[in-house]
Design an enzyme around this catalytic site. Structure first.
Site, PDB file in Angstrom:
ATOM      1  N   CYS A 162       0.821  -1.203   0.000  1.00 30.70           N
ATOM      2  CA  CYS A 162       0.000   0.000   0.000  1.00 30.70           C
ATOM      3  C   CYS A 162       0.858   1.259   0.000  1.00 30.70           C
ATOM      4  CB  CYS A 162      -0.951  -0.010   1.191  1.00 30.70           C
ATOM      5  SG  CYS A 162      -0.158  -0.429   2.762  1.00 30.70           S
ATOM      6  N   HIS A 185      -1.056   7.302   7.293  1.00 36.66           N
ATOM      7  CA  HIS A 185      -0.726   6.011   7.893  1.00 36.66           C
ATOM      8  C   HIS A 185      -1.712   5.726   9.010  1.00 36.66           C
ATOM      9  CE1 HIS A 185       1.301   3.497  10.992  1.00 36.66           C
ATOM     10  NE2 HIS A 185       1.731   2.826   9.958  1.00 36.66           N
ATOM     11  N   HIS A 206      -1.361   0.625   7.637  1.00 36.79           N
ATOM     12  CA  HIS A 206      -1.825   0.679   6.251  1.00 36.79           C
ATOM     13  C   HIS A 206      -1.673   2.113   5.753  1.00 36.79           C
ATOM     14  CE1 HIS A 206      -4.155  -0.232   2.694  1.00 36.79           C
ATOM     15  NE2 HIS A 206      -4.967   0.766   2.962  1.00 36.79           N
TER      16      HIS A 206
END
Length: 1031
Positions: A177, A575, A583
């Site tokens: 990601c 974040h 993620h």
């Protein structure tokens, strides 16, 4: 060759300085010689160097402030004279050692294990491989990922089809990601996009790369071009970046998985791009100093002006991403002010020869793309691991950088001094105001105005002549007391607080003075009134002065002269999670549609500034901005579309691409188009086969008397004979009543029987029933009536019921009715009843009964506390029910009820899995994580897909917080490994539904059995509304 050696030397110096700065942040050690010794002893291994320095710091006292500034002495690499060769180096700015601030660190510092090798390839570059191989955060270098989480594509390609001009997402190919967030932010810089798309390798290296960097960079650049071209012109909703990722993996093999944060990855990516464009620039401008477009786009310069023990120094440094500390600051300007000024700076612009030391940074040249790294991690020495800082930090959509420019140095210093003076005055005023608002010398303080008011209320109270103890007649029953205003023999009525509406008028509500004269009261009231007015006026004056000072400070840089360098917020990289797991996603501004877009892997959705603030400022849940990308608002070329030179029209889609990439995208689009066509053809064949497989007696438009088999499966099921028997009994009763009213040979007998049965079913449909008595399950007609099915559908369904040849009552009536009903069916013309619509209604009812069975079994298992078995039934009942409710409010069951038990089942499974994990025993830990990975985690997107369901979102946060709470606890290394392997999957914020388990096989139930079991289980639960509400 000399140029290559200089590049190599520069890379070595950059790497060495980066390691020193990282070590300084991790350990808090400021002695440069000690830091260098630690690196030398550890052979460049940061983990070992941290251990070495931690042990050293237990014996060596903390260095004083002067020690830090010894790095500014002549000959030190950090401070270089203006105009020297090394001023072109990119200096890592993370080394900021003010003692009064907790220094944040990049997450990967603890994990870094890099050493420079003389081969020309640094371990920085080898770390790229670890970035790409790591699924997500690991807290120790030895922890390895064994089951990387990847997206699974929907088998239906139409689900993967791009909608109009919607931006293209990037597939997560193994918890990448961070890759998606950075690439999307850069791709949406149209100037950067053009540079990549139109990049062509130097002609001299097209055939045979000369060294490893060229061997690495050129294929990577080609795959990046391919990826960008697909993001421009693909017909897919999202594209796969695996090829670009694989090249990086293959280029640098690594045996360890390391966490890399967004900022570090961007550093590395820009270094690689800079190298690639440098090769091209050197070929295009031989004999001249080449211009590297990556450097011109992302790199700027600042002037470091300092004083060391009274001696001034000045040097120029180049920067890329500018690091800012978060802890202790409330907004971006406060962070910048702290980063630009270090130490005592009065002597910098003072005529006196002071011995104080300090330095200022002044930007001499800002890059068009200005990137700030927000350091949201600090190293916890006690736990030996980094922790995330969740503090709120505000940042503006438009940032004016004038106050930090070297050309405004004198003005800014004056304004800073004025702000310093105002803040000192503000502190004094706030302290004075606090004395008014928190008055008193004891532990409890109150506003002085209120204290005076209370004193005035006391003095003005009606006097009493006895003490509060003496005023109570202990011989009287409770509630009877005597006061000076009453005779001893009089009795007051008993006050009943729960039944009496008011307090007796003679009972004093507050303490009151026992003796006070009118003169005393008049003087005291006058003084208290005057004092209170004076206090209130003083308080208002202080509050007004404080507000004016705040306003003055806010407007200090608002004059036009200090608003000439505007930078607009382009992208925010977010974040969510903790220091060792999380993620990433990005918010990117679309200037052409004037809106914010959220890029979350394959999902690209329209967003808002409010949502960005909620997720990015911090202080809310576990999400916060990690990297801010601003662009110069006076350089529109950064985001301007490209125009056709001949027509002047904006170039869109494939027209933006050079010929080689245009052909590449066309081939991929043709491949996807064939996939769509093959899917459509397969679905058409499947539908035709299903249609042919349907019972002729049920779906043919012309039904012959010899082939009639009667009612639909749920009206007559061979497996549960009681079901058809129940239906037959209902039909028999209707025919018997019709026979009693009509002559047994009357042709109107069928019509009368139909009316009798329809009247009964209509009455059932109109009844207001409790949840456990759902008449829709008793007969399909009830379901049709409540959902307003067409009249023709109702008529044909009733005729089918009466045409059943298996009806077992008196042949005088049954055979006659059956034959007439079949004849009526035969007379129905194809254009009178739409058989596709008829089939659709009956299919909906079958789906309703199937959903009911899923819900019933799920609730039964839930009540038995068989949560593992119950989950899939509840999940599928919710999904199928949602599809039914999309067609009408009475097509399915109460959505809130199913959502409640689905959510509760997941929470109980999460609690069970967490309890197993906490045991620390291998079988239990494995079992608990298995429950999470196989059951809970795949269901989380189902709860997040509808953001309006706040209870589901809160439940997900509760589950995540439960597991994140383990990060700060001591545990065995094997448990830590399992936890860090699992957390990225749990914290994945995507709402993309991944591959799911097949629905459980359902048993067959008769109508009577289904109604009874469903009624029993529904009687034990609470339903928000009954199925009949609003009908």
């Amino acid at each position: 060759a000399a140029s290559r050696r200089r590049v190599l030397q520069n890379s070595s110096r950059r790497h060495q300085q980066t390691l020193l700065n990282q070590l300084r942040e991790v350990t808090g050690t400021t002695d440069i010689q000690l830091l260098q010794q630690a690196l030398q002893v550890s052979n460049g291994d940061l983990a070992e160097a941290v251990a070495f320095l931690t042990e050293k710091n237990a014996k060596v006292p903390q260095q004083d402030e002067a020690t830090y500034y010894q790095t500014a002495q002549i000959g030190n690499d950090r401070y270089i004279s203006v105009g020297s060769q090394a001023d072109t180096n990119v200096i890592d700015l993370t080394g900021d050692d003010k003692d009064d601030l907790q220094r944040a660190i990049a997450l990967s510092l603890e994990e870094s294990n890099r050493a420079f090798r003389e081969t020309g390839i640094t371990d920085e570059e080898q770390a790229i491989s670890r970035v790409l191989e790591a699924s997500i955060a690991e807290t120790k270098a030895s922890l390895k990922r064994t089951h990387p989480e990847v997206w699974s594509d929907s088998p239906n390609p139409h689900d993967r089809k791009r909608q109009d001009s919607c931006p293209v997402g990037l597939k997560n190919v193994g918890n990448t990601c961070w890759f998606s967030a950075v690439i999307q932010s850069l791709f949406n810089l149209l100037e950067f996009q053009r540079l990549v798309l139109h990049y062509s390798p130097p002609a001299r290296v097209q055939d045979l790369p000369r060294n490893q960097k060229e061997h690495r960079n050129l294929p990577f650049m080609q795959e990046l071009r391919n990826l960008f071209s697909l993001m421009v012109g693909s017909r897919r909703k999202y594209v796969d970046p695996s090829k670009a990722v694989e090249i990086l993996k293959d280029a640098f093999k690594s045996s360890e998985s390391q966490q890399q944060d967004v900022s570090e990855f961007t550093h590395k990516l820009l270094d690689w791009l800079e190298d690639a464009f440098q090769m091209k620039a050197e070929e295009d401008r031989e004999g001249e100093k080449p211009k590297n477009p990556m450097v011109e786009l992302f790199y700027g310069r600042f002037l470091a002006v300092g004083v060391l023990e009274g001696k001034k120094f000045e040097n120029t440094e180049t920067f890329g991403q500018y690091p800012l500390q978060v802890n202790g600051f409330k907004d971006l300007h406060e962070c910048l002010e702290a980063a630009m000024v270090e130490g005592e700076i009065e002597s910098l612009h003072s005529a006196e020869n002071s011995a104080k030391s300090g330095q200022e940074h002044w930007f001499t040249e800002l890059p068009p793309v200005l990137t700030f790294e927000l350091s949201r991690f600090e190293f916890n020495q006690a736990l030996g691991r980094p922790e995330k800082i969740h503090n709120k930090l505000e940042f503006p959509p438009m940032l004016y950088m004038d106050r930090y420019m070297d050309r405004n140095r004198d003005i800014t210093r004056i304004k800073r001094e004025e702000i310093r003076r105002l803040k000192e005055h503000l502190t004094v005023l706030q302290q004075r105001l606090e004395r008014y608002l928190s008055y008193g010398s004891g532990p409890k303080r109150f506003p002085l105005a209120d204290v005076l008011q209370y004193a005035m209320e006391f003095a003005s109270s009606k006097p009493v002549c006895t003490s509060p103890v003496e005023a109570i007649d202990t011989s009287a029953p409770p509630g009877e007391s005597k006061f000076c205003t009453t005779t001893p023999s009089s009795r007051l009525p008993v006050h009943k607080p729960f039944t009496q509406s008011r307090v007796p008028p003679d009972l004093p509500m507050h303490p009151a003075p026992r003796h006070i004269t009118e003169e005393e009261l008049r003087v005291l009231e006058g003084c208290l009134h005057r004092w209170r007015s004076e206090v209130e006026n003083d308080t208002r004056d202080l509050q007004g002065s404080i507000a004016r000072i705040h306003r003055t400070i806010e407007l200090m840089y608002s004059d036009k002269m200090m608003m000439q360098v505007p930078y607009r917020l382009h992208a925010v990289l977010v974040h969510e999670g903790q220091a060792s797991a999380g993620h990433y996603w990005a918010y990117i501004y679309d200037p052409h549609h004037c809106c914010w877009m959220k890029y979350n892997d394959i999902s690209v959705t329209k967003s808002s500034w409010e949502e960005l603030v909620r997720d990015s400022f911090g202080g809310y849940r576990n999400a916060s901005a990690y990297c801010l990308m601003y662009i110069n608002d006076k350089k529109p070329f950064l985001i301007e579309e490209e125009f056709d030179k001949e027509t002047g029209q904006v170039l869109n889609g494939l027209d933006k691409l050079p010929p080689d990439l245009k052909e590449y995208v066309r081939e991929d689009n043709e491949l996807f188009q064939r996939e769509l066509q093959e899917w459509d053809a397969a679905q058409a064949r499947k539908a035709q086969q299903e249609k042919l497989a349907l019972s002729p007696a049920l779906w043919t438009t012309r039904v012959s008397a010899s082939t009639h088999t009667g009612s639909a499966p749920y009206m007559e099921q061979p497996s549960p004979p009681n079901d058809s028997k129940h239906l037959q009994e209902d039909t028999e009763r209707a025919i018997s009543r019709a026979a009693a009213e009509q002559d047994e040979k009357s042709p109107e007998m069928l019509l009368s029987a139909l009316k009798v049965e329809y009247t009964r079913l209509l009455r059932l449909a109109q009844e207001d029933t409790p949840p456990h008595s759902d008449h829709r399950l008793q007969h399909v007609i009830v379901y049709f009536i409540q959902n307003r099915a067409p009249k023709k559908i109702l008529e044909r369904t009733l005729l089918t019921q009466f045409a059943d040849r298996n009806l077992g009552f008196d042949e005088r009536y049954g055979r006659n009715i059956m034959n007439v009903a079949r004849a009526k069916l035969d007379l129905i013309k194809p254009d009178e009843v739409n058989m596709e619509e008829y089939e659709m209604w009956h299919q909906d009812y079958r789906n309703f009964r199937e959903t009911t069975v899923f819900l019933m079994i799920g609730l039964e298992l839930f009540q038995k506390k068989s949560y593992v078995e119950a989950l899939m039934y509840l999940i599928y009942s919710y999904q199928y029910n949602k599809e039914l409710l999309a067609k009408g409010p009475y097509r399915g069951h109460d959505e809130e009820l199913i959502a409640h038990y689905r959510r509760d089942c997941l929470l109980k499974l999460n609690e069970h899995a967490a309890a197993l994990f906490e045991t620390g025993e291998e079988p239990e830990v494995t079992g608990g994580l298995s429950v999470m990975n196989e059951l809970v985690v795949p269901c989380i997107p189902l709860l997040l897909v509808d953001e309006l369901e706040e209870k589901d979102v809160v439940a997900v946060e509760d589950m995540r917080n439960r597991w994140c709470s383990y990060l700060g606890q001591e545990m065995e290394p094997n448990l830590q490994e399992k936890l860090t392997d699992f957390l990225p999957k749990l914290l994945d914020c995507s709402t993309e539904i991944k591959s799911f388990a097949e629905p459980p096989k359902l048993p067959s139930y008769s109508t009577l059995e289904l109604c009874e079991r469903f009624g029993n289980v529904m009687a034990s639960v609470t339903l928000g509304r009954t199925p009949a509400d609003g009908r």
